[in-house]
Design a protein around this motif. Structure first.
Motif, mmCIF file in Angstrom:
data_model
loop_
_atom_site.group_PDB
_atom_site.id
_atom_site.type_symbol
_atom_site.label_atom_id
_atom_site.label_comp_id
_atom_site.label_asym_id
_atom_site.label_seq_id
_atom_site.Cartn_x
_atom_site.Cartn_y
_atom_site.Cartn_z
ATOM 1 N N HIS A 260 0.835 -1.207 0.000
ATOM 2 C CA HIS A 260 0.000 0.000 0.000
ATOM 3 C C HIS A 260 0.870 1.259 0.000
ATOM 4 C CE1 HIS A 260 -3.698 2.274 0.775
ATOM 5 N NE2 HIS A 260 -2.969 3.027 1.573
ATOM 6 N N PRO A 261 0.579 2.232 -0.860
ATOM 7 C CA PRO A 261 1.385 3.455 -0.941
ATOM 8 C C PRO A 261 0.940 4.510 0.078
ATOM 9 C CG PRO A 261 -0.261 3.470 -2.670
ATOM 10 C CD PRO A 261 -0.440 2.169 -1.936
ATOM 11 N N PHE A 262 1.442 4.446 1.292
ATOM 12 C CA PHE A 262 1.114 5.430 2.314
ATOM 13 C C PHE A 262 1.800 6.762 2.006
ATOM 14 C CE2 PHE A 262 0.851 1.353 4.615
ATOM 15 C CZ PHE A 262 -0.428 1.454 5.137
ATOM 16 N N THR A 263 1.119 7.844 2.333
ATOM 17 C CA THR A 263 1.747 9.163 2.230
ATOM 18 C C THR A 263 2.613 9.402 3.463
ATOM 19 O OG1 THR A 263 -0.029 10.337 3.391
ATOM 20 C CG2 THR A 263 -0.310 9.990 1.015
ATOM 21 N N GLU A 264 3.481 10.388 3.384
ATOM 22 C CA GLU A 264 4.329 10.723 4.529
ATOM 23 C C GLU A 264 3.478 11.139 5.728
ATOM 24 O OE1 GLU A 264 7.599 10.433 5.058
ATOM 25 O OE2 GLU A 264 7.670 9.378 3.135
ATOM 26 N N GLU A 265 2.413 11.882 5.461
ATOM 27 C CA GLU A 265 1.530 12.303 6.545
ATOM 28 C C GLU A 265 0.873 11.100 7.215
ATOM 29 O OE1 GLU A 265 -2.278 15.316 7.334
ATOM 30 O OE2 GLU A 265 -1.560 14.919 5.303
ATOM 31 N N GLU A 266 0.429 10.129 6.406
ATOM 32 C CA GLU A 266 -0.176 8.918 6.968
ATOM 33 C C GLU A 266 0.825 8.132 7.791
ATOM 34 O OE1 GLU A 266 -3.476 8.121 3.408
ATOM 35 O OE2 GLU A 266 -1.522 7.112 3.387
ATOM 36 N N LEU A 267 2.037 8.012 7.301
ATOM 37 C CA LEU A 267 3.067 7.270 8.036
ATOM 38 C C LEU A 267 3.366 7.925 9.374
ATOM 39 C CD1 LEU A 267 5.537 6.388 5.124
ATOM 40 C CD2 LEU A 267 4.060 4.806 6.395
ATOM 41 N N ARG A 268 3.391 9.247 9.411
ATOM 42 C CA ARG A 268 3.620 9.942 10.683
ATOM 43 C C ARG A 268 2.459 9.695 11.638
ATOM 44 N NH1 ARG A 268 5.625 14.025 7.250
ATOM 45 N NH2 ARG A 268 3.617 15.105 7.292
ATOM 46 N N GLY A 269 1.238 9.784 11.115
ATOM 47 C CA GLY A 269 0.076 9.545 11.967
ATOM 48 C C GLY A 269 0.047 8.134 12.514
ATOM 49 N N LEU A 270 0.355 7.146 11.671
ATOM 50 C CA LEU A 270 0.361 5.748 12.104
ATOM 51 C C LEU A 270 1.461 5.492 13.119
ATOM 52 C CD1 LEU A 270 -0.270 4.068 8.639
ATOM 53 C CD2 LEU A 270 -1.847 4.090 10.572
ATOM 54 N N ALA A 271 2.641 6.078 12.913
ATOM 55 C CA ALA A 271 3.741 5.903 13.859
ATOM 56 C C ALA A 271 3.385 6.503 15.214
ATOM 57 C CB ALA A 271 5.012 6.540 13.310
ATOM 58 N N GLY A 272 2.733 7.655 15.193
ATOM 59 C CA GLY A 272 2.314 8.274 16.448
ATOM 60 C C GLY A 272 1.311 7.427 17.183
ATOM 61 N N PHE A 273 0.395 6.813 16.453
ATOM 62 C CA PHE A 273 -0.594 5.930 17.082
ATOM 63 C C PHE A 273 0.078 4.685 17.656
ATOM 64 C CE2 PHE A 273 -3.414 2.282 16.889
ATOM 65 C CZ PHE A 273 -4.507 2.736 17.607
ATOM 66 N N ARG A 274 0.958 4.048 16.880
ATOM 67 C CA ARG A 274 1.619 2.813 17.335
ATOM 68 C C ARG A 274 2.412 3.036 18.617
ATOM 69 N NH1 ARG A 274 2.839 2.146 11.874
ATOM 70 N NH2 ARG A 274 4.964 2.909 12.246
ATOM 71 N N ALA A 275 2.967 4.221 18.771
ATOM 72 C CA ALA A 275 3.789 4.495 19.945
ATOM 73 C C ALA A 275 3.002 4.367 21.243
ATOM 74 C CB ALA A 275 4.394 5.898 19.841
#
Length: 326
Positions: A260-275
């Motif tokens: 899946h081609p995530f955007t940089e903004e999506e990757l930041r949001g997902l990383a923040g959630f996973r933390a």
């Protein structure tokens, strides 16, 4: 060893390439195995009009699971008050509690359970979203009907809980003297404030003599960190859609999610959630869960594991159960 009991939230993900009927068949095996593993309770969430999550009424899943198990507590996490008449909720869960004494929980939430506006209006018979006052009145009315002579004649009522993802929901639980289930798996940034607000304002009631906090955490456990990340991939795709206000994203298999081609903004949001959640090996996950108990003072943890295959989901719960008792 975990210092608090562990429970399970079932959101009944419908895997791409399978049917809702397949998901329903899985719920029976899942309930039996959760009981065998020693989890305290199993709750079902109410959702509507989503290709990724089955539109299965919690009250029906609870009744089915109760007939297939013997000891695990079963409940809604949650049933959404704006979508139901209070007297109907009381009658349904009062009947379940009579059929399965001391095993039924009534977890009540506020949201519509869908991002699709026509569906939300259909659930409300054309009405708009519930106001704060309407929600408060619905919850209070449901509690009142649980004690009404007609419902109470069935026997001891179900155990009521209020779901909260903000200080507003937590404050209502405190005013009504209810135990609170905090949706850390949805809005982790609000967790600390919601719990503090709840404890500071709690009023004892016949339902609950003192503050009682259950924390729901998204948890994916596997033998290696790499496999845990692989299994978490499908839900990352769904979450990326939710970040954009879209509830129409299917739940893909891991191989498809990995492309899946995530955007940089999506990757930041997902990383923040996973933390804020718990992913990884058994040791990593149990350590993270222990940290959450230490920082929040939660008296119980509820784990939600939205991974693609039943065998992988069960293995995640098995690994945590085994490691948390060492």
């Amino acid at each position: 060893m975990m210092a608090v009991p562990l429970s399970v939230l079932e959101v009944a993900m419908v895997q791409a390439g399978t049917s809702a009927a397949d998901t329903l068949r899985d719920t029976t095996e899942f309930a039996r195995r959760a009981e065998e593993l020693g989890y305290r309770r199993l709750w079902y969430a109410e959702h509507h009009h989503s290709p990724a999550i089955g539109a299965f009424p919690p009250v029906v899943l609870i009744a089915h699971a109760a007939a297939s198990t013997s000891s695990i507590r079963l409940g809604s996490g949650g049933v959404l008050a704006p979508n139901h008449a209070p007297i109907v909720l009381a009658e349904q869960f009062g009947t379940l509690a009579a059929l399965h004494p001391d095993r039924i929980d009534l977890g009540i939430g506020r949201g519509p359970g869908t991002l699709d506006e026509p569906t939300a209006r259909a659930l409300r018979r054309g009405a708009g979203p519930a106001t704060d006052d309407q929600y408060r009145d619905d919850v209070a009315a449901t509690l009142g009907f649980l004690l009404d002579d007609d419902v109470a004649a069935h026997g001891p009522p179900p155990e009521p809980w209020l779901l909260a993802s903000s200080t507003s929901g937590a404050g209502l639980a405190a005013r009504l003297g209810l135990p609170v289930a905090v949706a850390h798996h949805i809005r982790p940034d609000n967790t600390a404030a919601a719990i503090d607000h709840y404890r500071a304002r709690f009023t004892p009631s016949p339902w609950c003599p003192g503050p009682r906090v259950l924390l729901c955490v998204e948890t994916v456990c596997a033998p290696t960190e790499q496999e845990a990340a692989w299994l978490a991939g499908p839900m990352n795709v769904v979450k990326a859609g939710l970040l954009k206000g879209r509830g129409d994203i299917p739940f893909p298999p891991p191989a498809q999610a990995a492309e899946h081609p995530f955007t940089e903004e999506e990757l930041r949001g997902l990383a923040g959630f996973r933390a804020h959640q718990a992913y990884g090996t058994p040791e990593t996950v149990v350590r993270r869960l222990t940290e959450l108990v230490d920082t929040t003072g939660a008296q119980e943890l509820m784990l939600v594991t939205p991974v693609h295959a039943l065998k992988d989901r069960l293995r995640s719960y098995e690994l945590i159960a085994r490691t948390s008792t060492v």
